[in-house]
Write an enzyme that holds these catalytic residues in place. Structure first.
Site, PDB file in Angstrom:
ATOM      1  N   GLU A 135       0.826  -1.211   0.000  1.00 21.81           N
ATOM      2  CA  GLU A 135       0.000   0.000   0.000  1.00 21.81           C
ATOM      3  C   GLU A 135       0.861   1.261   0.000  1.00 21.81           C
ATOM      4  O   GLU A 135       0.543   2.242  -0.687  1.00 21.81           O
ATOM      5  CB  GLU A 135      -0.946   0.000   1.201  1.00 21.81           C
ATOM      6  CG  GLU A 135      -1.969  -1.123   1.207  1.00 21.81           C
ATOM      7  CD  GLU A 135      -3.042  -0.983   0.139  1.00 21.81           C
ATOM      8  OE1 GLU A 135      -3.020   0.012  -0.618  1.00 21.81           O
ATOM      9  OE2 GLU A 135      -3.896  -1.889   0.043  1.00 21.81           O
TER      10      GLU A 135
ATOM     11  N   ARG B  68       0.754   3.803  -3.256  1.00 23.08           N
ATOM     12  CA  ARG B  68       0.117   5.090  -2.976  1.00 23.08           C
ATOM     13  C   ARG B  68       1.144   6.203  -2.747  1.00 23.08           C
ATOM     14  O   ARG B  68       1.038   7.281  -3.327  1.00 23.08           O
ATOM     15  CB  ARG B  68      -0.804   4.979  -1.755  1.00 23.08           C
ATOM     16  CG  ARG B  68      -1.897   3.926  -1.915  1.00 23.08           C
ATOM     17  CD  ARG B  68      -2.940   4.026  -0.818  1.00 23.08           C
ATOM     18  NE  ARG B  68      -3.712   2.797  -0.680  1.00 23.08           N
ATOM     19  CZ  ARG B  68      -4.978   2.745  -0.282  1.00 23.08           C
ATOM     20  NH1 ARG B  68      -5.631   3.846   0.019  1.00 23.08           N
ATOM     21  NH2 ARG B  68      -5.601   1.582  -0.167  1.00 23.08           N
TER      22      ARG B  68
ATOM     23  N   ASP C  64      -5.278 -10.029  -8.125  1.00 23.95           N
ATOM     24  CA  ASP C  64      -5.646  -9.218  -9.287  1.00 23.95           C
ATOM     25  C   ASP C  64      -4.476  -8.509  -9.969  1.00 23.95           C
ATOM     26  O   ASP C  64      -4.228  -8.678 -11.163  1.00 23.95           O
ATOM     27  CB  ASP C  64      -6.734  -8.203  -8.907  1.00 23.95           C
ATOM     28  CG  ASP C  64      -6.398  -7.394  -7.647  1.00 23.95           C
ATOM     29  OD1 ASP C  64      -5.390  -7.697  -6.978  1.00 23.95           O
ATOM     30  OD2 ASP C  64      -7.156  -6.459  -7.338  1.00 23.95           O
TER      31      ASP C  64
ATOM     32  N   GLU D  11     -12.220   0.663 -10.316  1.00 14.91           N
ATOM     33  CA  GLU D  11     -11.865  -0.268 -11.398  1.00 14.91           C
ATOM     34  C   GLU D  11     -12.744  -0.131 -12.643  1.00 14.91           C
ATOM     35  O   GLU D  11     -12.248  -0.195 -13.771  1.00 14.91           O
ATOM     36  CB  GLU D  11     -11.900  -1.706 -10.881  1.00 14.91           C
ATOM     37  CG  GLU D  11     -10.748  -2.065  -9.967  1.00 14.91           C
ATOM     38  CD  GLU D  11     -10.912  -1.512  -8.557  1.00 14.91           C
ATOM     39  OE1 GLU D  11      -9.889  -1.369  -7.846  1.00 14.91           O
ATOM     40  OE2 GLU D  11     -12.060  -1.203  -8.155  1.00 14.91           O
TER      41      GLU D  11
END
Length: 560
Positions: free
Chosen positions: A191, A195, A324, A459
């Protein structure tokens, strides 16, 4: 009920003749009808009061209800939260044919509506969460994850792209004077890479300001202890102040998506700093995963052990959570490096064939193409909203010369992801859906009670952006506009910010969660803005590749 205006008090209803009673009832009905005709708002008022009595959270019949916190503060105010949207709806009715080209005026209005949504979200963050990780818009407070101003950093390049100079300069001043990574705090490697490191690198490239590169170097070097494991598969957590790292308390596993979706950022950091250790560390992961047993036609399990370097919990395959972005980063690393690294391309192409062979099915009754999951050979018609990254990724590959049927599949899956919004009562997608496959189904999509939340995820609008860029089919813009309108209608908080909601199937009370994820500003609104922009060179996909947090990084020049 008293009849005293018409009859003496002593006269009882039962003493009247049938004719008298009929006449009285007729008079009352006529009076009532006349009253309704004279006061057209009476019915609305009556129904509104009835609704309030049924549920104290409601105070309006509008689909965007005014909800109240315990402190009495307005949460989703009908008048304020939807005024801009309604004005735009009146001005720009959707074309009768959704594939018809919207007017230039319409698109300009849509583009400004995204900017206004961003300003509204930013206003809430600035007023109630400045310098903190995430806004809690309903309680007008904030929550911390790492304590590093996550929303502010995630939103930097969005502000630059949207031309919001004043807001950008305020945020830059905070980065210059307040942002310090010398803190005794555990951060999640994945993360914080996508980010913070990604956001700083992207903002450096867009602005040329070395402030952001210096901060990127600082956080990048502090994340490196995560790679000090027996297998070189990194730990999930690292203390950026102490320089120590560890797996989660409950397991020695890391998730496959997390360890294989940090490569774009660390590769770019090596290119900019000329320090090879960053790229070497993340390349080692890809080489190991490439060789591992436990794949199914290129599909990977969800977990990998940091001690042994082997897949764990084998036999379960998904393109949703925990796997994913592995597939996304196979393609994007290949693009980033100038399309030279054949191993990455081979793994991506094999995986897409594995998806087609093992995971694609069609729903009933309308035959929507969807991507399910496999568990020890058993197919499940479950699809996370996260999987809606796939249409955009497939389209991006096709743009760079991969098989044409990837684009056809992208279009089919894009329709499915759109239906995940349209078939919900709020027009917003749930986190997870299940598709009906048996003949005679009434509807294609079912949603379990625990899966009905919407976290303001990007998404679907991400994929709409790619599909529009490559096909110029205007329906994708129209679909994006519908999504933005529904975000405004059901998630906009009047005092500033937007909130995730618990129930996309209840437009009367979608049940706000009191949290605005940083990716709403970093990804969702950015992709909507790019979708509506008519500037073809605004983040050209021939020059930039987006990381999985929508931070654009340059495609390397041929000499790199």
């Amino acid at each position: 009920y008293s009849l005293s205006p018409l009859f003496p008090p002593a006269l009882k209803w039962k003493q009247l003749s049938r004719l008298q009673r009929s006449l009285i009832l007729c008079v009352l009905v006529l009076l009532f009808i006349c009253g309704i005709a004279s006061y057209p708002t009476v019915t609305e008022h009556i129904r509104g009061n009835a609704l309030c009595a049924a549920h104290p959270k409601h105070s309006s019949l509008s689909v965007s209800l005014k909800l109240n916190t315990t402190g009495g503060a307005s949460v989703i105010d009908t008048e304020q939260a939807t005024k801009g949207t309604k004005d735009m709806e009146n001005k720009d009715e959707p074309p009768a044919n959704p594939e018809a080209k919207p007017s230039e005026e319409s698109v300009a209005v849509w583009l400004e509506a995204v900017r206004e949504a961003f300003r509204h979200a930013w206003r809430g963050y600035k007023d109630f969460a400045w310098g903190h990780d995430e806004l809690r818009p309903i309680s007008k407070s904030y929550s911390e994850w790492f304590g590093l101003g996550l929303t502010l950093i995630d939103a930097l390049d969005t502000m630059w792209i949207m031309g919001l100079k004043e807001e950008f300069e305020e945020a830059k001043a905070w980065v210059a004077s307040e942002l310090s990574f010398n803190r005794n705090v555990d951060v999640n490697l994945f993360e914080s890479t996508i980010r913070i490191l990604g956001g700083l690198l992207s903002t450096y490239h867009l602005t040329g300001d070395t402030l952001f590169l210096d901060k990127a170097k600082d956080i990048g070097s502090r994340l490196m202890p995560a790679f000090n494991t027996p297998s070189k598969i990194p730990y999930s957590d690292v203390n950026i102040g102490k320089g120590t790292a560890h797996p989660p308390r409950w397991t020695s596993d890391s998730t496959v998506a997390e360890v294989t979706s940090i490569q774009l950022e660390f590769r770019e950091l090596s290119r900019l700093t000329q320090e090879p250790q960053y790229q070497a560390s993340v390349a080692e992961i890809m080489q190991q995963v490439h060789k591992l047993d436990g794949k199914l036609d290129g599909l990977v399990p969800m977990f990998i052990n940091t001690n042994s370097g082997q897949f764990t919990h084998q036999g379960i395959y998904t393109l949703g959570a925990r796997a994913d972005s592995y597939y996304e980063y196979l393609l994007k690393q290949w693009i980033q490096g100038g399309r030279k690294e054949d191993q990455l391309l081979e793994d991506y192409l094999q995986a897409m064939e594995g998806v087609k062979k093992n995971m694609l099915q069609k729903s009933s009754p309308n035959g929507l193409t969807f991507v399910g999951e496999l568990s020890h050979g058993q197919f499940s018609p479950k699809m996370d909203h996260l999987v809606c990254f796939l249409p955009g990724t497939l389209a991006l590959g096709a743009h760079f010369g991969l098989p044409a049927d990837h684009m056809e599949l992208a279009k089919e899956l894009m329709e499915t992801c759109y239906q995940m919004y349209v078939q919900m009562e709020t027009g917003l997608s749930p986190e997870i859906v299940h598709f009906n496959m048996h003949q005679g189904s009434v509807r294609d999509i079912e949603v379990k009670l625990a899966d009905r939340h919407n976290l303001l995820r990007p998404e679907t609008v991400e994929s709409l952006f790619y599909l529009y860029r490559f096909t110029k089919d205007h329906k994708y813009r129209q679909w994006g506009w519908e999504v933005l309108q529904n975000f405004n209608k059901y998630t906009k908080v009047s005092s500033g910010g937007f909130t995730s909601i618990n129930n996309v199937r209840d437009p009367e009370y979608p049940s706000p969660r009191d949290k605005m994820e940083s990716f709403f500003l970093g990804e969702t609104l950015k992709y909507l803005y790019l979708l509506f922009s008519d500037e073809p060179d605004l983040i050209s996909l021939d020059h930039y590749v987006f990381n999985t947090e929508a931070h654009p990084l340059p495609i390397w020049p041929a000499s790199a």
